[in-house]
Design an enzyme around this catalytic site. Structure first.
Site, PDB file in Angstrom:
ATOM      1  N   SER A 227      -7.543   4.989  -1.791  1.00 10.03           N
ATOM      2  CA  SER A 227      -6.221   5.632  -1.871  1.00 10.03           C
ATOM      3  C   SER A 227      -5.150   4.609  -1.539  1.00 10.03           C
ATOM      4  CB  SER A 227      -6.144   6.769  -0.868  1.00 10.03           C
ATOM      5  OG  SER A 227      -6.073   6.253   0.455  1.00 10.03           O
ATOM      6  N   ASP A 228      -3.945   4.822  -2.068  1.00  6.79           N
ATOM      7  CA  ASP A 228      -2.835   4.083  -1.477  1.00  6.79           C
ATOM      8  C   ASP A 228      -2.693   4.652  -0.062  1.00  6.79           C
ATOM      9  OD1 ASP A 228      -0.724   2.492  -0.844  1.00  6.79           O
ATOM     10  OD2 ASP A 228       0.445   2.930  -2.640  1.00  6.79           O
ATOM     11  N   TRP A 229      -2.007   3.897   0.774  1.00  5.00           N
ATOM     12  CA  TRP A 229      -1.985   4.247   2.205  1.00  5.00           C
ATOM     13  C   TRP A 229      -1.231   5.566   2.436  1.00  5.00           C
ATOM     14  CZ3 TRP A 229      -5.031   0.807   1.093  1.00  5.00           C
ATOM     15  CH2 TRP A 229      -5.702   0.022   2.010  1.00  5.00           C
TER      16      TRP A 229
END
Ligand code: BGC
Length: 755
Positions: A227-229
């Site tokens: 995932s992106d953060w």
């Protein structure tokens, strides 16, 4: 070989769920009981941002080389150089104990207003894909992983965590996905990072079509999706969608939810096992590269300078450059002393050292007298006194080198730009200096295009220096003094005005959705279609020498789509200096069923030539170079017919046009339906076979009507674009059966025909 399946069999449900979420901000979860190591990741993309304290998101990071950002690296058009940059990045990652570098970014520059455009390569998927693949290969060749990001349609910062990008299927396939596709297929990144935004209504972090069907299925991606953060909203849904690893962690409550979902049957344990399998595959791969040691600071600084010197683009030159040993140079502009060389946000590197433009100019200026004035303040305020001081110095000098950098308040990760302008003070400064000093060079530092109409005439020369990385100052001084012959070309169009830009009317969206209303037409595809003048076209860049293109040729004038064709051209350096030229190949289809851009880049090559030297540049075109994505067939299609292959020095400087005839080898399925028009029936080979006898009968019966205009209408033209069923409805009284049944019968026949 580690037997991952047998490890998974030994893991408890809690351990498996735990592995799929980070242990801290930057590391995966180790399972000591089974000897499973952790894996550490760091930003990316143009340097290693190894945060010292792995529990913190953005604490100080360890020193690392800050290479130029993607706007600059793409402008090199030199995949080989990006490969070398990738190797250097990997060496630093190893020294800083990083397993996976979070980059590169392969999103399209849909609008020059995108706050993060500096981290992305281009407005063109072919160029972006090749550059991304080269960087990935370079990094991974040393046993360090990459994370291709942000998948997909991450093109703005406004409402970046949730904006719903509404993109039609064809634009997605032809514009927004292909750079990722090339990077995945050619570069084989270890990981792909999903974007924050939604795509067509579903968060990318849980978008099954994107992550599972397209990325892992169609493209055969073998690595893990991270995932992106903070992009995960519902951990169970994201696992079901194909997101393997959630970052950052720890997130014990979410892990617990996954455990419960498996226990309740809401989540099939095999889905979790698949995520674990992918994560372990990469964790073990990463562990094979021993970490620690040192990297060669000086060599990497020199490489960063080399990349910058190939990525800077000479936009205008009335002959002032290269400087001819001037004796008095006024260096003006705050960025000459305080260089602007990278962008704000997660990619911000703690550099090992930073070259200062003023000093680098001084080092190459010999005995010349140098004077300096800041010209504009650090904040965006207007201070006439600074302009007056600069004008005074410029007037007295032989040459003014005016260094102008976009303030960080005007571009960064996290927010979009609101205009394409320099600050009011900077514009006034350029005009005032240009008015007293005709030998004024403007050196720009910015991550994305600025508009220039207000001041371009005040500059004798303009060098686009981009976010040039920590060593960029040496590169710009080398170019000013002719130690390096500029060879960068624009990877994005410089428009004349913001209002001219493709997404202008559909930006940045409202009520949570941004509609990509311009469809396929971004960048030069848009300006070409609108026949709209631009400041500097895609692919443009000047050199201190000149190049002649001769004997452009194709390996075959008639070709089958699956065979492709090779385009060759002899390029000669006709000037007095050695230089590099970037040859670009665009493809134009003369007649197609669906609308297509005027031309599209399908290949390029950078070639180095000594004065007088000639070399043959060859560029291969394949099936995809001629194909477009047909949303109804749900596949890439080619159409038999004439194409023009355009060999150019830029998108607006086509040096040769070669006609080829393509033979499509596709046997497309029949997609006729009740709404298909007469013309579509006749164009479809199966439809034609079934319908032609009836068509002849119809035209014979209606000949008196079809011959000319009825009620002011061209009846034949009108009939051709009417659905067959609608026409038959009008004639139902003379038909042997209801029109619907008749057409359904014909459709069944057409769909069953073997051709
Ligand atoms: C950015 C990513 C970055 C991540 C970790 C996010 O906010 O969008 O590009 O890799 O943070 O810093």
């Amino acid at each position: 070989m580690t037997d991952i399946q047998s490890i998974i069999a030994k893991m408890t449900l809690e351990e498996k769920a735990g592995l799929c979420t980070g242990a801290n901000s930057w590391s995966t979860t180790a399972v000591e009981r089974l000897g499973l190591p952790e894996m550490t990741v760091s930003d990316g993309p143009h340097g290693v941002r190894r945060v010292e304290d792995l529990d913190a998101i953005s604490a100080p990071s360890l020193p690392a080389t800050c290479f130029p950002t993607a706007s600059c690296t793409a402008s090199t058009w030199n995949p080989g150089l990006l490969h070398s940059m990738g190797q250097a990045l990997a060496e630093e990652a190893i020294a800083l104990k990083v397993d996976v570098l979070l980059g590169p970014g392969a999103n399209m520059k849909r609008s020059p207003l995108g706050g993060r455009n500096f981290e992305y390569f281009s407005e063109d998927p072919c160029l972006a894909g090749e550059m991304a693949a080269a960087l990935i290969q370079g990094i991974q060749s040393k046993g360090v992983g990459t994370s291709l990001k942000h998948f997909a349609a991450n093109n703005q910062e406004y409402r970046r965590f949730a904006i719903n990008a509404e993109v039609d299927e064809r634009s997605l396939r032809e514009i927004y996905l292909p750079a990722f596709e090339t990077a995945v297929k050619k570069g084989r990144p270890w990981t792909v990072m999903c974007a924050y935004n939604k795509l067509n209504g579903s968060y990318c972090s849980e978008n099954q079509r994107l992550l599972t069907d397209i990325l892992k299925g169609e493209w055969g991606f073998e690595g893990l999706v991270v995932s992106d953060w903070g992009a995960v909203h519902d951990r169970v849904k994201s696992l079901l969608g194909g997101l393997d690893l959630e970052m950052p962690g720890p997130k014990p409550l979410r892990v617990q939810k996954v455990v419960e979902a498996v226990r309740s049957g809401a989540l099939d344990e095999r889905v979790l096992d698949e995520a674990v399998r992918r994560i372990l595959g990469i964790v073990f791969k990463a562990a094979q590269t021993p970490k620690g040691g040192r990297f060669d600071l000086e060599a990497h600084h020199a490489l960063a300078q080399k990349v910058a010197s190939e990525g800077m683009v000479l936009l205008k030159n009335n002959g002032l450059l290269p400087l001819q040993a001037p004796q008095h140079i006024a260096v003006i502009g705050r960025s000459a002393e305080k260089p602007y060389y990278q962008g704000g946000g997660s990619s911000n590197i703690n550099p090992t050292k930073v070259a200062i433009p003023y000093k680098e100019i001084q080092a190459r200026a010999g005995q010349a007298e140098l004077t300096y004035a800041a010209g504009y303040p650090e904040d965006g305020s207007y201070q006439q006194a600074l302009i007056d001081e600069a004008v005074d110095l410029a007037r007295k000098a032989e040459v003014a080198v005016l260094c102008v950098a976009l303030p960080a308040s005007k571009e960064s990760e996290g927010y979009d730009r609101v205009d394409l302008d320099l600050t009011a003070q900077q514009v006034a400064l350029i005009k005032a200096v240009g008015a007293v000093q005709s030998n004024t060079v403007v050196v720009l530092n910015n991550g994305a295009p600025v508009v220039m109409s207000a001041w371009i005439d005040s500059a004798a020369a303009i060098l686009e220096g981009w976010m040039m990385g920590q060593a960029g100052a040496g590169a710009l001084a080398d170019i000013l003094f002719g130690r390096v012959n500029p060879s960068g070309k624009l990877a994005e169009t410089f428009p004349l005005r913001l209002a001219d830009t493709p997404a202008y009317l559909n930006w940045p969206g409202e009520t949570g959705t941004v509609r990509y209303g311009e469809g396929l037409f971004i960048g030069y595809r848009y300006y070409d279609a609108r026949q709209q003048p631009v400041q500097f076209p895609f692919g443009f860049g000047l050199s201190y020498t000149s190049f002649k293109y001769e004997h452009a040729r194709v390996s075959a004038a008639t070709l089958k789509d699956v065979e492709g064709v090779t385009v060759s051209v002899d390029v000669t350096n006709t000037g007095k200096l050695a230089g590099q030229e970037i040859v670009q190949v665009y493809v134009h289809e003369r007649k197609s069923t669906l609308v297509r851009p005027e031309k599209e880049l399908k290949g390029f090559s950078k070639v180095e030539l000594q004065p007088g030297e000639t070399r043959t540049v060859s560029i291969a075109l394949d099936f995809r170079s001629f194909a477009y994505y047909h949303p109804a067939y749900r596949q890439w299609v080619t159409e038999s017919g004439e194409f023009d292959i355009l060999v150019g020095a830029s998108s607006a400087d086509i040096r040769a046009s070669l006609a080829v005839t393509l033979q499509s080898t596709l046997n497309l399925p029949c997609i006729l339906d009740r709404e298909s028009t007469i013309q579509e029936w006749l164009e479809d080979p199966r439809g034609k076979a079934v319908f032609e006898p009836m068509f002849q009968q119809m035209t014979a019966q209606l000949s008196s009507l079809l011959g000319g205009e009825v009620g002011g209408m061209d009846m034949l033209g009108f009939m051709m674009i009417m659905p067959l069923l609608s026409i038959l409805h009008f004639q139902e009284s003379v038909l042997p059966m209801p029109a619907d049944e008749l057409v359904d019968g014909m459709l069944a026949q057409a769909h069953a025909l073997q051709i």
